[in-house]
Design a protein around this motif. Structure first.
Motif, PDB file in Angstrom:
ATOM      1  N   ASN A 195      22.980  27.881  46.265  1.00 53.78           N
ATOM      2  CA  ASN A 195      22.145  29.028  45.915  1.00 53.78           C
ATOM      3  C   ASN A 195      21.991  29.967  47.106  1.00 53.78           C
ATOM      4  N   ASP A 196      22.833  29.774  48.107  1.00 54.82           N
ATOM      5  CA  ASP A 196      22.734  30.569  49.339  1.00 54.82           C
ATOM      6  C   ASP A 196      23.039  32.033  49.033  1.00 54.82           C
ATOM      7  N   GLU A 197      22.193  32.947  49.488  1.00 54.31           N
ATOM      8  CA  GLU A 197      22.344  34.367  49.191  1.00 54.31           C
ATOM      9  C   GLU A 197      23.592  34.978  49.810  1.00 54.31           C
ATOM     10  N   LYS A 198      24.193  34.319  50.777  1.00 51.73           N
ATOM     11  CA  LYS A 198      25.381  34.892  51.406  1.00 51.73           C
ATOM     12  C   LYS A 198      26.603  34.776  50.501  1.00 51.73           C
ATOM     13  N   TYR A 199      26.488  33.990  49.432  1.00 51.32           N
ATOM     14  CA  TYR A 199      27.578  33.885  48.487  1.00 51.32           C
ATOM     15  C   TYR A 199      27.336  34.806  47.292  1.00 51.32           C
ATOM     16  N   LEU A 200      28.380  34.997  46.498  1.00 50.29           N
ATOM     17  CA  LEU A 200      28.326  35.941  45.386  1.00 50.29           C
ATOM     18  C   LEU A 200      27.510  35.442  44.208  1.00 50.29           C
ATOM     19  N   ASP A 201      27.034  36.392  43.412  1.00 47.41           N
ATOM     20  CA  ASP A 201      26.480  36.085  42.097  1.00 47.41           C
ATOM     21  C   ASP A 201      27.651  36.113  41.119  1.00 47.41           C
ATOM     22  N   LEU A 202      28.127  34.930  40.764  1.00 47.94           N
ATOM     23  CA  LEU A 202      29.285  34.841  39.885  1.00 47.94           C
ATOM     24  C   LEU A 202      28.908  34.780  38.408  1.00 47.94           C
ATOM     25  N   SER A 203      27.721  35.277  38.092  1.00 46.32           N
ATOM     26  CA  SER A 203      27.357  35.464  36.692  1.00 46.32           C
ATOM     27  C   SER A 203      27.653  36.901  36.252  1.00 46.32           C
ATOM     28  N   LYS A 204      27.990  37.757  37.225  1.00 49.54           N
ATOM     29  CA  LYS A 204      28.265  39.173  36.946  1.00 49.54           C
ATOM     30  C   LYS A 204      29.757  39.373  36.683  1.00 49.54           C
ATOM     31  N   PRO A 205      30.120  40.096  35.611  1.00 46.80           N
ATOM     32  CA  PRO A 205      31.529  40.190  35.195  1.00 46.80           C
ATOM     33  C   PRO A 205      32.471  40.789  36.229  1.00 46.80           C
ATOM     34  N   ASN A 206      32.049  41.860  36.916  1.00 46.89           N
ATOM     35  CA  ASN A 206      32.949  42.475  37.893  1.00 46.89           C
ATOM     36  C   ASN A 206      33.020  41.681  39.185  1.00 46.89           C
ATOM     37  N   ASN A 207      31.933  40.972  39.536  1.00 41.81           N
ATOM     38  CA  ASN A 207      31.998  40.053  40.675  1.00 41.81           C
ATOM     39  C   ASN A 207      33.002  38.938  40.397  1.00 41.81           C
ATOM     40  N   ILE A 208      33.003  38.446  39.155  1.00 39.56           N
ATOM     41  CA  ILE A 208      33.933  37.372  38.782  1.00 39.56           C
ATOM     42  C   ILE A 208      35.375  37.850  38.933  1.00 39.56           C
ATOM     43  N   LEU A 209      35.663  39.048  38.401  1.00 38.85           N
ATOM     44  CA  LEU A 209      37.018  39.583  38.522  1.00 38.85           C
ATOM     45  C   LEU A 209      37.394  39.784  39.987  1.00 38.85           C
ATOM     46  N   GLY A 210      36.472  40.364  40.762  1.00 38.19           N
ATOM     47  CA  GLY A 210      36.734  40.594  42.182  1.00 38.19           C
ATOM     48  C   GLY A 210      37.006  39.312  42.938  1.00 38.19           C
ATOM     49  N   TYR A 211      36.231  38.278  42.613  1.00 39.94           N
ATOM     50  CA  TYR A 211      36.437  36.962  43.227  1.00 39.94           C
ATOM     51  C   TYR A 211      37.860  36.476  42.962  1.00 39.94           C
ATOM     52  N   HIS A 212      38.329  36.647  41.732  1.00 41.85           N
ATOM     53  CA  HIS A 212      39.676  36.180  41.392  1.00 41.85           C
ATOM     54  C   HIS A 212      40.761  37.074  41.992  1.00 41.85           C
ATOM     55  N   TYR A 213      40.477  38.362  42.189  1.00 38.74           N
ATOM     56  CA  TYR A 213      41.444  39.220  42.895  1.00 38.74           C
ATOM     57  C   TYR A 213      41.635  38.718  44.330  1.00 38.74           C
ATOM     58  N   VAL A 214      40.525  38.459  45.008  1.00 36.57           N
ATOM     59  CA  VAL A 214      40.589  37.996  46.398  1.00 36.57           C
ATOM     60  C   VAL A 214      41.267  36.621  46.459  1.00 36.57           C
ATOM     61  N   LYS A 215      40.932  35.762  45.529  1.00 37.99           N
ATOM     62  CA  LYS A 215      41.535  34.429  45.473  1.00 37.99           C
ATOM     63  C   LYS A 215      43.047  34.535  45.254  1.00 37.99           C
ATOM     64  N   ALA A 216      43.460  35.434  44.362  1.00 38.18           N
ATOM     65  CA  ALA A 216      44.889  35.617  44.093  1.00 38.18           C
ATOM     66  C   ALA A 216      45.611  36.155  45.319  1.00 38.18           C
ATOM     67  N   ILE A 217      44.993  37.066  46.052  1.00 35.15           N
ATOM     68  CA  ILE A 217      45.590  37.611  47.273  1.00 35.15           C
ATOM     69  C   ILE A 217      45.863  36.488  48.276  1.00 35.15           C
ATOM     70  N   ILE A 218      44.884  35.607  48.431  1.00 35.41           N
ATOM     71  CA  ILE A 218      45.019  34.500  49.381  1.00 35.41           C
ATOM     72  C   ILE A 218      46.088  33.505  48.917  1.00 35.41           C
ATOM     73  N   GLU A 219      46.039  33.134  47.631  1.00 36.27           N
ATOM     74  CA  GLU A 219      46.984  32.144  47.114  1.00 36.27           C
ATOM     75  C   GLU A 219      48.414  32.660  47.091  1.00 36.27           C
ATOM     76  N   GLN A 220      48.584  33.962  46.862  1.00 31.56           N
ATOM     77  CA  GLN A 220      49.924  34.540  46.810  1.00 31.56           C
ATOM     78  C   GLN A 220      50.422  34.954  48.198  1.00 31.56           C
ATOM     79  N   LYS A 221      49.579  34.653  49.217  1.00 34.15           N
ATOM     80  CA  LYS A 221      49.938  35.009  50.605  1.00 34.15           C
ATOM     81  C   LYS A 221      50.292  36.491  50.711  1.00 34.15           C
ATOM     82  N   SER A 222      49.488  37.279  50.071  1.00 31.14           N
ATOM     83  CA  SER A 222      49.717  38.715  50.011  1.00 31.14           C
ATOM     84  C   SER A 222      49.221  39.412  51.275  1.00 31.14           C
TER      85      SER A 222
END
Length: 414
Positions: free
Chosen positions: A151-178
């Motif tokens: 519940n640490d405030e430094k992490y995202l609120d992943l109940s919000k739709p655009n935060n969720i998408l953004g989280y997965h964009y960043v995750k995809a960038i890292i996983e694809q070594k982009s």
């Protein structure tokens, strides 16, 4: 030329989208803005209000330089798969940055949350399974599992739709070594799921569509929330085709699909799981509209969005086998160019020798399993039109070159 990517649906293009483009240019100082845009069907499993060609024109007139279609196989899936496909296309086009809108508004927390989740993936999966066993939908279960971790405030609120998408964009960038640099702009004034207008000039696409359908195509109620160019293109589309697309238009064909299928056949369709095929078949017999059908089968476990996507795959007859290589590869195998400005054409000329994927300007010139899904989706999208219009539009889909936009003189060449 410096390039930045945006990942969009533009259903329809509105003032909030224009704000995003303008702020993206300011924030990144990019020369060229590349939009990865969903085609005729969207992530929530619904038809786009108007065709991808009309929405491409909206984008080009608003300042986008290149419009690339996100294939059906990515565009109509959960956030993780949607993001993988979009990021893979931006990688293929050698974009320098990607800029997305989010409720949070700063990028560091996205990066920290991806790192946090990677370190705690095993525990997260455990909490997730427990939450699903309790009867929660996957999105709700994922949110509960994440809250159980921190519940640490430094992490995202992943109940919000655009935060969720953004989280997965960043995750995809890292996983694809982009090499893509991710940045974000805070959403203003309207929330993604807002169904009513709360601001004088900014509104969610959801509220705009709801108003449009409730007024049966009357644009007066929504004109303050749209650029003049969008209003003009929406008016032109309605004048020519006498409608905007919504699920109810496809209910007859969808019902036919179900009533002429047996449980074994339905079980082969993508996202048909856990015996729900039997419930689909029994419910369709007494349903009088698409809304009525979804309301009858919706449960705590199955969200409206998941059910819409399932129904869409029934409509397009998309099977689990056809989607297999998406799960394995996580990346697009071609670049479907829908439109470009003069600046966009200059950028493509500069990078084309470095691009490893085929750039498709005409559908008839290329064969690909994922492209076959796009073709089926287009046929389904156009199925509501009478003949000979339907055949003409289908022919145009295969033969139409990308739209070229002259931004100096404001005209299209197609």
């Amino acid at each position: 030329m410096k390039s930045v990517g945006v990942i969009v649906e533009y259903n329809p293009f509105h003032n909030g989208h224009k704000y995003h483009i303008d702020e993206t240019r300011k924030k990144t100082n990019a020369d060229c803005v590349v939009a990865i845009m969903s085609g005729n069907f969207l992530q929530r499993g619904e038809p786009a209000l108007v065709s991808k060609w009309s929405r491409t024109k909206m984008a080009l007139e608003a300042g986008i330089d290149i419009v690339i279609e996100l294939p059906y196989a990515f565009a109509t899936q959960k956030a993780e798969t949607f993001a993988n496909g979009a990021i893979s296309l931006l990688n293929a086009l050698h974009c320098d940055e990607v800029c997305f809108g989010s409720e949070h508004g700063t990028i560091n927390e996205f990066i920290m949350t991806v790192d946090f989740m990677k370190k705690h993936q095993e525990t997260f999966d455990k909490y997730l399974k427990e939450a699903i066993k309790e009867g929660n939908s996957y999105p709700k279960a994922a949110s509960l599992a994440y809250l159980s971790l921190s519940n640490d405030e430094k992490y995202l609120d992943l109940s919000k739709p655009n935060n969720i998408l953004g989280y997965h964009y960043v995750k995809a960038i890292i996983e694809q070594k982009s090499k893509l640099i991710a940045t974000t702009i805070k959403r203003t004034s309207a929330e993604y799921h807002d169904e009513v207008f709360t601001h004088t000039s900014i509104a969610s696409a959801t509220s705009i569509r709801k108003a449009l359908f409730s007024t049966k195509g009357n644009l007066d109620e929504i004109k303050n929330f749209l650029p003049e160019t969008t209003l003009s293109l929406l008016t032109a589309y309605y004048d020519e085709y006498k409608q905007f697309h919504q699920w109810e238009d496809y209910f007859g064909l969808f019902k036919y699909r179900l009533l002429t299928s047996n449980p074994a056949e339905l079980a082969l369709i993508y996202e048909v799981e856990e015996g729900i095929e039997n419930r689909l078949l029994s419910t369709i017999k007494v349903s009088t509209s698409f809304k009525d059908f979804i309301e009858r089968i919706k449960t705590k476990r199955y969200t409206w969005t998941r059910l819409q996507r399932l129904c869409l795959h029934v409509l397009t007859h998309t099977t689990k086998n056809e989607m297999l290589n998406i799960k394995e590869n996580k990346s697009a195998s071609y670049i479907r160019l829908l439109g470009m400005s003069q600046k966009g054409q200059k950028y493509l000329n500069l990078i084309k020798k470095k691009v490893d994927l085929p750039i498709i300007s005409k559908l008839s010139a290329h064969k690909d399993d994922l492209l076959h899904l796009d073709s089926k989706a287009t046929q389904a999208y156009l199925s509501i039109f009478p003949e000979p219009l339907r055949s003409k539009l289908l022919h145009d889909e295969y033969s139409t070159p990308p739209i070229r936009y002259n931004e100096k003189n404001n005209f299209f060449i197609q």
